[in-house]
Structures are given as C-alpha cells and as structure tokens.
Design a protein around this motif. Structure first.
Motif, PDB file in Angstrom:
ATOM      1  N   TYR A   1       0.845  -1.199   0.000  1.00 22.62           N
ATOM      2  CA  TYR A   1       0.000   0.000   0.000  1.00 22.62           C
ATOM      3  C   TYR A   1       0.886   1.256   0.000  1.00 22.62           C
ATOM      4  O   TYR A   1       0.603   2.229  -0.701  1.00 22.62           O
ATOM      5  CB  TYR A   1      -0.899  -0.044   1.234  1.00 22.62           C
ATOM      6  CG  TYR A   1      -1.817   1.131   1.409  1.00 22.62           C
ATOM      7  CD1 TYR A   1      -2.813   1.418   0.474  1.00 22.62           C
ATOM      8  CD2 TYR A   1      -1.718   1.953   2.525  1.00 22.62           C
ATOM      9  CE1 TYR A   1      -3.668   2.495   0.647  1.00 22.62           C
ATOM     10  CE2 TYR A   1      -2.568   3.029   2.707  1.00 22.62           C
ATOM     11  CZ  TYR A   1      -3.531   3.299   1.759  1.00 22.62           C
ATOM     12  OH  TYR A   1      -4.366   4.353   1.939  1.00 22.62           O
ATOM     13  N   SER A   2       1.979   1.196   0.765  1.00 24.61           N
ATOM     14  CA  SER A   2       2.902   2.334   0.842  1.00 24.61           C
ATOM     15  C   SER A   2       3.492   2.683  -0.521  1.00 24.61           C
ATOM     16  O   SER A   2       3.864   3.836  -0.769  1.00 24.61           O
ATOM     17  CB  SER A   2       4.062   2.025   1.789  1.00 24.61           C
ATOM     18  OG  SER A   2       3.583   1.563   3.000  1.00 24.61           O
ATOM     19  N   PHE A   3       3.612   1.684  -1.376  1.00 20.30           N
ATOM     20  CA  PHE A   3       4.186   1.896  -2.713  1.00 20.30           C
ATOM     21  C   PHE A   3       3.410   2.990  -3.446  1.00 20.30           C
ATOM     22  O   PHE A   3       3.988   3.927  -3.989  1.00 20.30           O
ATOM     23  CB  PHE A   3       4.134   0.579  -3.487  1.00 20.30           C
ATOM     24  CG  PHE A   3       4.741   0.648  -4.855  1.00 20.30           C
ATOM     25  CD1 PHE A   3       6.072   0.335  -5.054  1.00 20.30           C
ATOM     26  CD2 PHE A   3       3.972   1.019  -5.950  1.00 20.30           C
ATOM     27  CE1 PHE A   3       6.636   0.390  -6.321  1.00 20.30           C
ATOM     28  CE2 PHE A   3       4.527   1.090  -7.220  1.00 20.30           C
ATOM     29  CZ  PHE A   3       5.863   0.769  -7.400  1.00 20.30           C
TER      30      PHE A   3
ATOM     31  N   GLU B   1      -5.433   1.152   9.969  1.00 19.34           N
ATOM     32  CA  GLU B   1      -4.875   2.500  10.146  1.00 19.34           C
ATOM     33  C   GLU B   1      -3.702   2.320  11.122  1.00 19.34           C
ATOM     34  O   GLU B   1      -3.896   2.139  12.319  1.00 19.34           O
ATOM     35  CB  GLU B   1      -5.950   3.443  10.708  1.00 19.34           C
ATOM     36  CG  GLU B   1      -5.789   4.888  10.249  1.00 19.34           C
ATOM     37  CD  GLU B   1      -4.469   5.521  10.679  1.00 19.34           C
ATOM     38  OE1 GLU B   1      -3.618   5.841   9.823  1.00 19.34           O
ATOM     39  OE2 GLU B   1      -4.272   5.666  11.877  1.00 19.34           O
ATOM     40  N   LYS B   2      -2.476   2.328  10.606  1.00 23.54           N
ATOM     41  CA  LYS B   2      -1.351   1.868  11.429  1.00 23.54           C
ATOM     42  C   LYS B   2      -0.920   2.856  12.504  1.00 23.54           C
ATOM     43  O   LYS B   2      -0.383   2.437  13.522  1.00 23.54           O
ATOM     44  CB  LYS B   2      -0.174   1.469  10.534  1.00 23.54           C
ATOM     45  CG  LYS B   2      -0.494   0.254   9.659  1.00 23.54           C
ATOM     46  CD  LYS B   2       0.760  -0.389   9.123  1.00 23.54           C
ATOM     47  CE  LYS B   2       0.539  -0.927   7.737  1.00 23.54           C
ATOM     48  NZ  LYS B   2       1.765  -1.409   7.112  1.00 23.54           N
ATOM     49  N   PHE B   3      -1.123   4.158  12.301  1.00 22.67           N
ATOM     50  CA  PHE B   3      -0.807   5.086  13.400  1.00 22.67           C
ATOM     51  C   PHE B   3      -1.710   4.778  14.598  1.00 22.67           C
ATOM     52  O   PHE B   3      -1.251   4.784  15.740  1.00 22.67           O
ATOM     53  CB  PHE B   3      -0.948   6.547  12.958  1.00 22.67           C
ATOM     54  CG  PHE B   3       0.290   7.083  12.302  1.00 22.67           C
ATOM     55  CD1 PHE B   3       1.370   7.504  13.065  1.00 22.67           C
ATOM     56  CD2 PHE B   3       0.387   7.142  10.919  1.00 22.67           C
ATOM     57  CE1 PHE B   3       2.528   7.999  12.472  1.00 22.67           C
ATOM     58  CE2 PHE B   3       1.537   7.623  10.305  1.00 22.67           C
ATOM     59  CZ  PHE B   3       2.611   8.052  11.082  1.00 22.67           C
TER      60      PHE B   3
ATOM     61  N   GLU C   1       3.486  -6.497   9.139  1.00 24.67           N
ATOM     62  CA  GLU C   1       2.544  -7.607   8.904  1.00 24.67           C
ATOM     63  C   GLU C   1       1.205  -7.133   8.360  1.00 24.67           C
ATOM     64  O   GLU C   1       0.572  -7.829   7.572  1.00 24.67           O
ATOM     65  CB  GLU C   1       2.302  -8.371  10.213  1.00 24.67           C
ATOM     66  CG  GLU C   1       3.469  -9.274  10.580  1.00 24.67           C
ATOM     67  CD  GLU C   1       3.418  -9.767  12.018  1.00 24.67           C
ATOM     68  OE1 GLU C   1       2.352  -9.610  12.651  1.00 24.67           O
ATOM     69  OE2 GLU C   1       4.442 -10.278  12.493  1.00 24.67           O
ATOM     70  N   LYS C   2       0.750  -5.980   8.814  1.00 24.67           N
ATOM     71  CA  LYS C   2      -0.563  -5.471   8.392  1.00 24.67           C
ATOM     72  C   LYS C   2      -0.382  -4.521   7.219  1.00 24.67           C
ATOM     73  O   LYS C   2       0.651  -3.852   7.112  1.00 24.67           O
ATOM     74  CB  LYS C   2      -1.222  -4.691   9.534  1.00 24.67           C
ATOM     75  CG  LYS C   2      -1.328  -5.465  10.831  1.00 24.67           C
ATOM     76  CD  LYS C   2      -2.652  -6.159  10.909  1.00 24.67           C
ATOM     77  CE  LYS C   2      -2.810  -6.844  12.250  1.00 24.67           C
ATOM     78  NZ  LYS C   2      -3.653  -8.022  12.162  1.00 24.67           N
ATOM     79  N   SER C   3      -1.428  -4.448   6.384  1.00 27.62           N
ATOM     80  CA  SER C   3      -1.376  -3.472   5.299  1.00 27.62           C
ATOM     81  C   SER C   3      -2.241  -2.269   5.634  1.00 27.62           C
ATOM     82  O   SER C   3      -3.318  -2.408   6.223  1.00 27.62           O
ATOM     83  CB  SER C   3      -1.853  -4.085   3.989  1.00 27.62           C
ATOM     84  OG  SER C   3      -1.870  -3.057   2.998  1.00 27.62           O
ATOM     85  N   GLY C   4      -1.764  -1.120   5.216  1.00 28.53           N
ATOM     86  CA  GLY C   4      -2.513   0.119   5.387  1.00 28.53           C
ATOM     87  C   GLY C   4      -3.825   0.116   4.617  1.00 28.53           C
ATOM     88  O   GLY C   4      -4.673   0.976   4.832  1.00 28.53           O
ATOM     89  N   ARG C   5      -3.992  -0.856   3.726  1.00 23.00           N
ATOM     90  CA  ARG C   5      -5.275  -0.951   3.001  1.00 23.00           C
ATOM     91  C   ARG C   5      -6.415  -1.244   3.963  1.00 23.00           C
ATOM     92  O   ARG C   5      -7.520  -0.795   3.765  1.00 23.00           O
ATOM     93  CB  ARG C   5      -5.215  -2.072   1.961  1.00 23.00           C
ATOM     94  CG  ARG C   5      -4.382  -1.723   0.789  1.00 23.00           C
ATOM     95  CD  ARG C   5      -4.565  -2.687  -0.373  1.00 23.00           C
ATOM     96  NE  ARG C   5      -3.588  -2.338  -1.392  1.00 23.00           N
ATOM     97  CZ  ARG C   5      -2.365  -2.845  -1.431  1.00 23.00           C
ATOM     98  NH1 ARG C   5      -1.986  -3.742  -0.549  1.00 23.00           N
ATOM     99  NH2 ARG C   5      -1.519  -2.450  -2.360  1.00 23.00           N
TER     100      ARG C   5
HETATM  101  C1  LIG Z   1      11.647  -6.984   9.154  1.00 21.64           C
HETATM  102  C2  LIG Z   1      10.846  -6.655   7.923  1.00 21.64           C
HETATM  103  C3  LIG Z   1      11.459  -6.025   6.850  1.00 21.64           C
HETATM  104  C4  LIG Z   1      10.714  -5.712   5.691  1.00 21.64           C
HETATM  105  N1  LIG Z   1      11.341  -5.065   4.658  1.00 21.64           N
HETATM  106  C5  LIG Z   1      10.605  -4.711   3.557  1.00 21.64           C
HETATM  107  C6  LIG Z   1      11.226  -3.973   2.504  1.00 21.64           C
HETATM  108  O1  LIG Z   1      12.402  -3.601   2.567  1.00 21.64           O
HETATM  109  N2  LIG Z   1      10.469  -3.668   1.415  1.00 21.64           N
HETATM  110  C7  LIG Z   1       9.149  -4.033   1.304  1.00 21.64           C
HETATM  111  O2  LIG Z   1       8.505  -3.722   0.288  1.00 21.64           O
HETATM  112  N3  LIG Z   1       8.539  -4.737   2.302  1.00 21.64           N
HETATM  113  C8  LIG Z   1       9.237  -5.065   3.428  1.00 21.64           C
HETATM  114  N4  LIG Z   1       8.636  -5.748   4.443  1.00 21.64           N
HETATM  115  C9  LIG Z   1       7.215  -6.151   4.296  1.00 21.64           C
HETATM  116  C10 LIG Z   1       6.244  -5.006   4.570  1.00 21.64           C
HETATM  117  O3  LIG Z   1       6.607  -4.317   5.763  1.00 21.64           O
HETATM  118  C11 LIG Z   1       4.807  -5.584   4.742  1.00 21.64           C
HETATM  119  O4  LIG Z   1       4.426  -6.241   3.559  1.00 21.64           O
HETATM  120  C12 LIG Z   1       3.782  -4.527   5.125  1.00 21.64           C
HETATM  121  O5  LIG Z   1       2.638  -5.179   5.633  1.00 21.64           O
HETATM  122  C13 LIG Z   1       3.357  -3.647   3.942  1.00 21.64           C
HETATM  123  O6  LIG Z   1       2.525  -2.637   4.447  1.00 21.64           O
HETATM  124  P1  LIG Z   1       1.636  -1.690   3.513  1.00 21.64           P
HETATM  125  O7  LIG Z   1       0.820  -2.571   2.600  1.00 21.64           O
HETATM  126  O8  LIG Z   1       0.775  -0.927   4.484  1.00 21.64           O
HETATM  127  O9  LIG Z   1       2.538  -0.784   2.765  1.00 21.64           O
HETATM  128  C14 LIG Z   1       9.339  -6.049   5.616  1.00 21.64           C
HETATM  129  C15 LIG Z   1       8.723  -6.692   6.699  1.00 21.64           C
HETATM  130  C16 LIG Z   1       9.464  -6.978   7.842  1.00 21.64           C
HETATM  131  C17 LIG Z   1       8.777  -7.649   9.015  1.00 21.64           C
END
Ligand SMILES: Cc1cc2nc3c(=O)[nH]c(=O)nc-3n(C[C@H](O)[C@H](O)[C@H](O)COP(=O)(O)O)c2cc1C
Length: 176
Positions: free
Chosen positions: A57-59, A93-95, A86-90
């Motif tokens: 989601y951050s992408f 709400e992570k804050f 582990e959770k997605s911002g989709r």
């Molecule tokens: C220790 C650790 C390191 C991670 N490093 C990355 C990274 O460098 N790039 C990436 O895209 N995801 C990385 N991830 C996975 C994302 O943090 C994870 O998929 C997250 O849920 C994505 O959140 P979002 O969908 O809200 O953006 C990492 C996860 C962990 C636990």
C-alpha cells in the motif's frame, strides 16, 4: 573451506542489518511500513533509497506523493515494527494500531513518527526498478534527532535459519 549453500542461506548469513519504519502520506491518507531495504546512494547531494515491492500500500502513497520519511527504530518500537511489517494500510490504520504519533515535518507532508529517535525527510528524485522491488531514491531535505538518542539502541535484524531475531548494535572493536 566453505561449502556451497543456497542463495537464501548465503544472504541470511550476512551481518545483521538495520530495520526502519518508513512513513508516507497521500491525499490525507497516512501509513507506515517496516523496511529492511534502505541504502545510502550519495553524499553530496545526500541521496538515500528505500526498496518497496509494488504490492505494498505504501508503494502507491510514495509513488503518488513523491515523499517519504525514514524513521530509525529502537527496541521500544519493536511491536510497531511487527504491526507495520505484517498489516497493510489498506485495511489497518497503522498510526492508530501502533499508537504512534504523526508529527508534521518541515519540508515534506509525509508525517514524522514522534516516538522514533531519528527521522529524515526525503523527496523522491528517481525510481529504479530492480527485480521485484522499486527503489525510491530520495534527496534528504531535513533530519530530526532526539537529544538523548543512543545510536547503539538501533534495532537490527538477523536471520537464523528460517527465523528472524532482533538485536541491538554497540560493541566497539576498532578505529576507522
Ligand atoms: C523486518 C521486515 C522487513 C521488511 N522489509 C521490507 C522492505 O524492505 N520492502 C518491502 O517492500 N517490504 C518489506 N517488508 C514487508 C512489509 O513491511 C509488509 O508487507 C507490510 O505489511 C506492507 O505494508 P503496507 O501494505 O501498508 O505498505 C518487511 C517486513 C518486515 C517484518
């Protein structure tokens, strides 16, 4: 003598590496992602990069806003590192989920994380697609440091077999 191993096993024996929380915002939507793929690319200008998989989601937030903040984490933020990795911002709400506090920076709209001891504000100057990740190269426009920060509290990750463990740095063994 060294024995040949799988590529994954070889990479997992590399020394421990730092983990960061990267915060972003687009059209009022804030998010935090745990990231291991961080690198410094240039001294002058000051360019760093974070590698994100397009599925995150951050992408989308970073691609559209062209901004992000890299926040250093210590062991007090370990639970937040787990949630944000582990959770997605989709759907979370992570804050709110982590009870972290978004703070307005001075150069970008992406929020700083107040509880992080060091935060750098970055503006994306280039995107580089490398394999299954895109590196967002960002110019560092501002840095924020907490006065009492002890760098050796910074959180590091080390893989041991299939399991990952968090460590803290801090043993001086020589001079540069
Ligand atoms: C220790 C650790 C390191 C991670 N490093 C990355 C990274 O460098 N790039 C990436 O895209 N995801 C990385 N991830 C996975 C994302 O943090 C994870 O998929 C997250 O849920 C994505 O959140 P979002 O969908 O809200 O953006 C990492 C996860 C962990 C636990």
């Amino acid at each position: 003598m060294k024995n040949e191993a799988s590529v994954t096993a070889g990479l997992r024996q590399f020394p421990i590496r730092p983990i960061y929380l990267v915060s972003a915002q687009y059209e009022g939507k804030k998010n935090i992602i745990t990231v291991g793929m961080f690198a410094v690319f240039s001294g002058k200008p000051s360019l760093v990069g974070v590698g994100l998989a397009p599925s995150r989601y951050s992408f989308d937030l970073i691609r559209k806003s062209k901004e992000y903040v890299v926040n250093v984490v210590d062991d007090r933020l370990m639970d937040a590192v787990r949630v944000c990795g582990e959770k997605s911002g989709r759907d979370t709400e992570k804050f709110e989920a982590t009870k972290l506090t978004p703070v307005t920076g001075v150069k970008v709209k992406a929020p700083l994380i107040e509880e992080s001891p060091v935060s750098i504000e970055c503006r994306v100057v280039k995107e580089v697609e490398v394999g299954d990740h895109v590196w967002f190269i960002g110019e560092v426009l501002a840095a924020h440091l907490r006065e009492d920060y002890d760098w050796s509290d910074g959180l590091l990750l080390k893989w041991q077999g299939e399991e990952g463990f968090y460590y803290k740095a801090g043993k001086r063994v020589g001079q540069y």
